[in-house]
Design an enzyme around this catalytic site. Sequence first.
Site, PDB file in Angstrom:
ATOM      1  N   TYR A   1       0.318  -1.310   0.495  1.00 22.27           N
ATOM      2  CA  TYR A   1       0.231   0.071   0.218  1.00 22.27           C
ATOM      3  C   TYR A   1       1.050   0.702   0.272  1.00 22.27           C
ATOM      4  O   TYR A   1       1.839   1.624   1.399  1.00 22.27           O
ATOM      5  CB  TYR A   1      -0.581   0.133   1.764  1.00 22.27           C
TER       6      TYR A   1
ATOM      7  N   HIS B   1      -0.454 -11.951   1.376  1.00 26.55           N
ATOM      8  CA  HIS B   1      -1.390 -11.321   0.394  1.00 26.55           C
ATOM      9  C   HIS B   1      -2.105 -12.304  -1.146  1.00 26.55           C
ATOM     10  O   HIS B   1      -3.057 -12.241  -1.152  1.00 26.55           O
ATOM     11  CB  HIS B   1      -0.586  -9.980  -0.648  1.00 26.55           C
TER      12      HIS B   1
ATOM     13  N   SER C   1     -12.982  -4.828   1.812  1.00 29.75           N
ATOM     14  CA  SER C   1     -13.953  -4.604   0.554  1.00 29.75           C
ATOM     15  C   SER C   1     -14.977  -4.833   1.444  1.00 29.75           C
ATOM     16  O   SER C   1     -16.297  -5.485   0.278  1.00 29.75           O
ATOM     17  CB  SER C   1     -13.590  -4.397  -0.717  1.00 29.75           C
TER      18      SER C   1
ATOM     19  N   GLY D   1     -17.801  -2.522  -0.481  1.00 30.57           N
ATOM     20  CA  GLY D   1     -17.772  -3.148  -2.140  1.00 30.57           C
ATOM     21  C   GLY D   1     -16.872  -1.297  -2.105  1.00 30.57           C
ATOM     22  O   GLY D   1     -16.971  -1.070  -3.124  1.00 30.57           O
ATOM     23  N   ARG D   2     -15.706  -1.327  -1.796  1.00 34.81           N
ATOM     24  CA  ARG D   2     -14.886  -0.267  -2.530  1.00 34.81           C
ATOM     25  C   ARG D   2     -15.573   1.185  -2.028  1.00 34.81           C
ATOM     26  O   ARG D   2     -15.327   1.532  -2.723  1.00 34.81           O
ATOM     27  CB  ARG D   2     -13.790  -0.477  -3.263  1.00 34.81           C
TER      28      ARG D   2
END
Length: 335
Positions: free
Chosen positions: A59, A128, A207, A210-211
């Site tokens: 990130y 990840h 998420s 849903g972002r």
Amino acid sequence: MTTLPTTALGSAGPVVGIQGLGCMGMSEFYGPTDTAEALATLDAALELGVTLFDTADVYGSGHNEELIGPFVRANRDRVVLATKFAIERRADDPAYRGVRNDPAYIRTAVEASLRRLGVETIDVYYMHRRDPRVPLAESVGAMAELVQAGKVRHLGLSEVTGDELREAHAVHPIAALQSEWSVFSRDVEHTAVPAAAELGVAFVPYSPLGRGFLTGAFTAAEQLSEGDYRRSHPQFSGANAERNAQLVAPIQKIAAERGVSAAQVALAWVHQRAEVHGLTVVPIPGTRKRSRLAENTAAATLKLTATELVELEPVAGQVTGDRYADMTFTSAGRE
Ligand SMILES: NC(=O)c1ccc[n+]([C@@H]2O[C@H](COP(=O)([O-])OP(=O)(O)OC[C@H]3O[C@@H](n4cnc5c(N)ncnc54)[C@H](OP(=O)(O)O)[C@@H]3O)[C@@H](O)[C@H]2O)c1
């Protein structure tokens, strides 16, 4: 002020608030960030009983770990710190994403994360993404050595299939599986969720909003700022976005009837769907704003009625577009 109830993150994992905080958007992907507000959000989350803080080396190419490091160090005994390795990037090619699971890479990655975070131990260390070219036993074996060396306390995996989870768990106990799970994205319910339930592995839905799409905050990619990762997301583009935006209506209807927000309905759904499958969930909604925290944490104890759950049941099946442009990046791509 109510604080979140707690739960164990898997049969052998740490105790955490039943909802965590996703820190990814504080560094990248979801448009410009007010850093001071993002840092204040970390403190405010902790006060509300959020203890699981989620980051990854990828990130912001290390930025996110550096950003949250001082907060983690200042609250080391209260924070359960989760970070991840496996996604490789290149400075000269911003779009490049490689996947590395080889033991030598893992040993280097953990040192880099520990250095950026400024801590001696990571509480939950996730793989990840899965590189099927490397035997899973080798990768999890290398992760287990990090536990023995005291660099990592618990292990996690992200976007693995049910069979992969079983194979890994036989090498070393896995505390948590982190994969996408929401009213819109339910492919994990095929094999990953049942395997996690069977093994006593906690599920950490990423998420879960849903972002942001499930909150109604945007209905099409063009409404997002230049460079926002979601502009290239298949479900938010063109005809898919138009159709999918209509699928948010049942969430909004329930929210209006109950006097809560759509975000809260979406989060409550994940908590209750996990009850159906008989496993522990600790969703990690992402936010950079203090104003969202009371709303999101309150959702963890909101109970949708059986009728409301039935109304939401068909939604995922009607969503058009994949949840990643390249589905080999997900567990569903290997099922
Ligand atoms: N393992 C993986 O492969 C993987 C992949 C993606 C994400 N993750 C992790 O999961 C975390 C959460 O996922 P995510 O951030 O992708 O998506 P998400 O939690 O579904 O949604 C985040 C978006 O929703 C907005 N939002 C949050 N609360 C809201 C509310 N109450 N009302 C309206 N909008 C709201 C946020 O905006 P503001 O910030 O402006 O509030 C942000 O744009 C990430 O931070 C990351 O740590 C992991």
